[in-house]
Design a protein around this motif. Structure first.
Motif, PDB file in Angstrom:
ATOM      1  N   LEU A 236     139.805  26.492  29.878  1.00 16.73           N
ATOM      2  CA  LEU A 236     140.131  27.415  28.298  1.00 16.73           C
ATOM      3  C   LEU A 236     141.318  26.199  28.420  1.00 16.73           C
ATOM      4  N   GLU A 237     142.199  25.806  29.452  1.00 16.98           N
ATOM      5  CA  GLU A 237     142.665  24.915  29.197  1.00 16.98           C
ATOM      6  C   GLU A 237     142.333  23.657  28.132  1.00 16.98           C
ATOM      7  N   LEU A 362     132.740  20.596  31.030  1.00 20.79           N
ATOM      8  CA  LEU A 362     131.755  21.150  30.721  1.00 20.79           C
ATOM      9  C   LEU A 362     132.088  22.185  29.434  1.00 20.79           C
ATOM     10  N   MET A 363     132.724  22.488  29.587  1.00 23.78           N
ATOM     11  CA  MET A 363     132.781  23.546  28.708  1.00 23.78           C
ATOM     12  C   MET A 363     133.584  23.494  27.204  1.00 23.78           C
ATOM     13  N   PRO A 364     134.387  22.013  27.263  1.00 25.89           N
ATOM     14  CA  PRO A 364     135.234  22.217  26.032  1.00 25.89           C
ATOM     15  C   PRO A 364     133.798  21.209  24.922  1.00 25.89           C
ATOM     16  N   PRO A 365     132.807  20.526  25.676  1.00 24.90           N
ATOM     17  CA  PRO A 365     131.752  19.813  24.963  1.00 24.90           C
ATOM     18  C   PRO A 365     130.873  21.148  24.488  1.00 24.90           C
ATOM     19  N   ILE A 383     138.496  31.790  24.474  1.00 27.25           N
ATOM     20  CA  ILE A 383     139.513  31.163  24.925  1.00 27.25           C
ATOM     21  C   ILE A 383     139.730  32.580  25.753  1.00 27.25           C
ATOM     22  N   LEU A 384     139.516  34.182  24.501  1.00 28.25           N
ATOM     23  CA  LEU A 384     139.465  34.981  24.696  1.00 28.25           C
ATOM     24  C   LEU A 384     139.042  35.177  26.370  1.00 28.25           C
ATOM     25  N   PHE A 385     137.580  34.877  26.138  1.00 31.58           N
ATOM     26  CA  PHE A 385     136.088  35.217  27.201  1.00 31.58           C
ATOM     27  C   PHE A 385     137.000  34.327  28.117  1.00 31.58           C
TER      28      PHE A 385
END
Length: 404
Positions: A236-237, A362-365, A383-385
């Motif tokens: 999330l960051e 991995l998560m931003p892409p 972001i909430l998830f």
């Protein structure tokens, strides 16, 4: 002695943050000079991330054998060598080659210092340690900007930061005897004492315990929970850092300049929040900091989600999410020895670093791919998830530790 070693550790974390934003700050010019597409920055950061994950996993074995001080000094020296290599690169493949020692050095020093401070210093110092990382990450774009405007070019910025790293390496080598002193908390955590690393000391005892293989560490009850919570936080960051401006400008219709300014507040919230958290971290405890941090991030995500005509609520929500993010990373690291035992802390922190880099890589892409399919409106929900995921797994870890 205690204060001098702590100052050196703070300086080492500033140096850890210095190179982290150099690629992003210089890439608009670098990719043109090297004749490669702008998207090739992802290849470079991926190589760095792979090296960082590898050295994070190997950090426990290296530190047990050579000690935290020597591992830190060699790692900073390795990073300095890579930065000088960047400055001489005239082809993209050369950058890729030098990205390997860059990542290896960064991961080893990150895990070694985090474990050392988690074992031997109070919670406030862990928060301030990561605040100093933000100082380094904030300074390097200014160095790049000065290099570009003064005619030095982007290689000049890498040379400047490389010289800073060399100076720090020399300081670390000269002060290696200091690392032979072990700073331990009293059982109440009220104050710190300084003792020799004799055979009966905690550090000496920890160094004699056998190296734990990765499979064995994963099987320790609660380790998977903390890895998932850490993965969620770092995801999330970094998703917020990369996509907040695009979301505000592209979906909410905020002026791009205003969106960029408020996106920077997210980072300022993290840096300033960690500095402020240091003043009360010892009183409220790591659990409260983690729980409160995820809840604040969630509140910020809800403010981003609200369909209001004014942009003020969404912008304030992003700043609040940054403030909430501030204590989570340091508190998770600092609580590791208490949750899993001092003898296991370095092995687990090394894996935590690897989980952190996986989440941030991995998560931003993934969000980029999802947003191109369903739209940028997904950003606050994403972001909430992740905030909910981090909160759920950290609370499950707390219950498991209490049950033990």
């Amino acid at each position: 002695m205690y204060s001098l070693l702590l100052t050196i550790i703070y300086l080492a974390f500033i140096s850890l943050g210095l190179p982290d934003s150099l690629v992003g700050a210089g890439w608009p010019v670098m990719h043109q000079d090297l004749g490669v597409p702008q998207s090739f920055a992802g290849i470079l950061t991926m190589i760095i991330a792979i090296g960082t994950i590898f050295s994070s996993l190997a950090s426990e074995r290296m530190t047990r054998r050579f000690g935290a001080g020597l591992v830190t000094a060699v790692s900073v020296g390795l990073t300095a060598t890579a930065l000088f290599g960047f400055s001489f690169a005239s082809e993209f493949w050369m950058l890729c080659l030098w990205a390997i020692p860059y990542g290896l050095g960064a991961g080893a020093v990150d895990a070694a210092l985090n474990n050392y401070v988690a074992l031997h210093y109070a919670a406030r110092h862990m928060n301030w340690l990561h605040s100093f990382w933000g100082v380094g990450a904030s300074i390097s774009p200014l160095i790049m900007s000065h290099a570009l405007t003064s005619g030095m070019g982007w290689p000049g910025a890498y040379n400047v930061v490389g010289i800073i790293q060399v100076i720090l390496t020399v300081v670390l080598v000269l002060t290696l005897p200091l690392w032979g002193k072990v700073n331990t908390l009293t059982p109440s955590g009220a104050h710190l004492t300084e003792v020799d690393a004799s055979p009966g000391s905690s550090e000496a005892s920890a160094s004699r315990t056998a190296h734990l293989p990765l499979k064995q560490v994963i099987r320790i009850p609660g380790v998977l929970l903390v890895l998932l919570a850490f993965f969620a936080y770092c995801a999330l960051e970094n998703t917020s850092i990369l996509w907040a401006t695009t979301y505000l400008a592209g979906d909410r219709g905020v002026n791009p300049a205003t969106a960029a300014a408020f996106a920077s507040f997210f980072l300022l919230g993290i840096t300033g929040g960690r500095f402020l958290a240091g003043f009360f971290a010892d009183r409220v405890g790591d659990r409260t900091l983690i729980r409160g941090g995820f809840l604040l991030v969630g509140l910020g995500g809800l403010m981003l989600l609200l369909p209001m005509e004014t942009h003020a609520v969404a912008l304030a929500g992003l700043a609040l999410a940054g403030l909430g993010s501030a204590p989570i990373y340091p508190a998770i690291i600092h609580s590791t020895p208490a949750n899993f035992g001092r003898q296991h802390s370095h092995a687990i922190i090394g894996i935590q670093m690897a989980a952190a880099y996986l989440g941030s890589t991995l998560m931003p892409p993934l969000f980029g791919a999802l947003s191109s399919w369903v739209g940028l409106w997904l950003f606050p929900i994403f972001i909430l998830f992740l905030a909910a995921m981090g909160l759920v797994f950290s609370e499950r870890l707390n219950r498991l530790v209490d049950a033990r």
